[in-house]
Scaffold this active site. Sequence first.
Site, PDB file in Angstrom:
ATOM      1  N   ARG A   1      37.196  24.753 -81.035  1.00  0.00           N
ATOM      2  CA  ARG A   1      37.963  23.451 -81.812  1.00  0.00           C
ATOM      3  C   ARG A   1      38.125  22.519 -80.768  1.00  0.00           C
ATOM      4  O   ARG A   1      38.597  22.919 -79.452  1.00  0.00           O
ATOM      5  CB  ARG A   1      39.381  24.041 -82.374  1.00  0.00           C
ATOM      6  CG  ARG A   1      39.109  24.660 -83.651  1.00  0.00           C
ATOM      7  CD  ARG A   1      40.545  25.483 -84.193  1.00  0.00           C
ATOM      8  NE  ARG A   1      41.580  24.726 -83.872  1.00  0.00           N
ATOM      9  CZ  ARG A   1      42.830  25.368 -84.214  1.00  0.00           C
ATOM     10  NH1 ARG A   1      43.058  26.748 -84.721  1.00  0.00           N
ATOM     11  NH2 ARG A   1      43.862  24.494 -83.712  1.00  0.00           N
TER      12      ARG A   1
ATOM     13  N   ARG B   1      49.626  19.453 -77.237  1.00  0.00           N
ATOM     14  CA  ARG B   1      50.196  20.536 -78.324  1.00  0.00           C
ATOM     15  C   ARG B   1      51.266  21.049 -77.944  1.00  0.00           C
ATOM     16  O   ARG B   1      52.236  21.443 -78.578  1.00  0.00           O
ATOM     17  CB  ARG B   1      48.865  21.206 -78.859  1.00  0.00           C
ATOM     18  CG  ARG B   1      47.960  20.685 -79.721  1.00  0.00           C
ATOM     19  CD  ARG B   1      46.896  21.325 -79.773  1.00  0.00           C
ATOM     20  NE  ARG B   1      47.149  22.601 -80.795  1.00  0.00           N
ATOM     21  CZ  ARG B   1      46.396  23.664 -80.773  1.00  0.00           C
ATOM     22  NH1 ARG B   1      45.340  23.909 -79.838  1.00  0.00           N
ATOM     23  NH2 ARG B   1      46.586  24.647 -81.544  1.00  0.00           N
TER      24      ARG B   1
ATOM     25  N   ARG C   1      39.318  30.504 -76.984  1.00  0.00           N
ATOM     26  CA  ARG C   1      39.260  30.896 -78.566  1.00  0.00           C
ATOM     27  C   ARG C   1      37.947  30.108 -79.086  1.00  0.00           C
ATOM     28  O   ARG C   1      37.480  29.201 -78.658  1.00  0.00           O
ATOM     29  CB  ARG C   1      40.383  30.082 -79.022  1.00  0.00           C
ATOM     30  CG  ARG C   1      40.300  30.361 -80.848  1.00  0.00           C
ATOM     31  CD  ARG C   1      41.484  29.816 -81.458  1.00  0.00           C
ATOM     32  NE  ARG C   1      42.191  28.897 -81.258  1.00  0.00           N
ATOM     33  CZ  ARG C   1      43.071  28.078 -81.835  1.00  0.00           C
ATOM     34  NH1 ARG C   1      44.028  29.007 -82.513  1.00  0.00           N
ATOM     35  NH2 ARG C   1      43.836  27.032 -81.376  1.00  0.00           N
TER      36      ARG C   1
END
Length: 218
Positions: A156, A167, A123
Amino acid sequence: MKVVLLGAPNTGKGTYASRYLKDIYKIPHISTGDLFRANIRNNTDLGVEAKAYIDAGKLVPDAITTSMLRQRLKEDDCRDGFFLDGFPRTVAQAEALEGIASIDVALNFIADEETLIRRATGRRTCRGCGAIYHLTNIIPKVEGVCDKCGGEVYQRDDDKMEVFKKRLKIYNDETRPVIEFYRKKGLLAEIDANLDVNHPNFHVIDDCKKVLDKLRGK
Ligand code: AP5
Ligand code: MG
């Protein structure tokens, strides 16, 4: 139409809402992750407080997150509904949401862990407008530059592998029970989200439409 989007980190909630669903149904995509990142960018008190949690892959405390969301949902553009992405993330948040809005459906996106890891490591996100790209699946026309606003496209911090794994664990421990919360209310719809958008049989958006069009009485 008030829709909650559920699913592990990197199942594609932001991608489906921002690239497709919000335009099809003309209601906004509200992402608590995006709201936090905008606050961090603007160096607000909320942003400073949230940053430490987010960079460590932890959840921001319920009270801070719920109060930020309550304010956002009061804005005019939410009058006809919204796609809520990244909230609720705990049963306490789901219970708090009951007092803020009456949810019509919760779409739960499901993808294998292997798919999630591939999507996390690939990503890339626009620093300016938050648009979402992927190194191999959804590539900006000019490398490192956002197609929409010309902003810098970056990775990120919480997409680095060790933070992503954390996460995922928090998702399994704290967010999974939210699925049962909506199942018990009869509001849950499950969507298989394993196929990539450029796969010839990509069906995620059609599957969402089957659920959402029925809700709208089409
Ligand atoms: P947030 O930004 O919400 O992160 P997240 O929920 O973990 O979700 P992601 O954004 O990682 O996944 P996504 O499903 O949106 O995937 P995406 O579409 O980008 O939250 C960040 C942090 O903020 C949290 O860790 C927490 O600290 C805090 N926070 C936020 N809300 C909170 C709350 N309610 N309570 C407490 N704390 C909160 O897709 C991933 C990648 O895969 C992209 O590159 C995309 O291009 C690609 N991709 C996805 N689907 C496809 C597909 N079908 N085909 C091809 N590529 C695809
Ligand atoms: Mg997201």
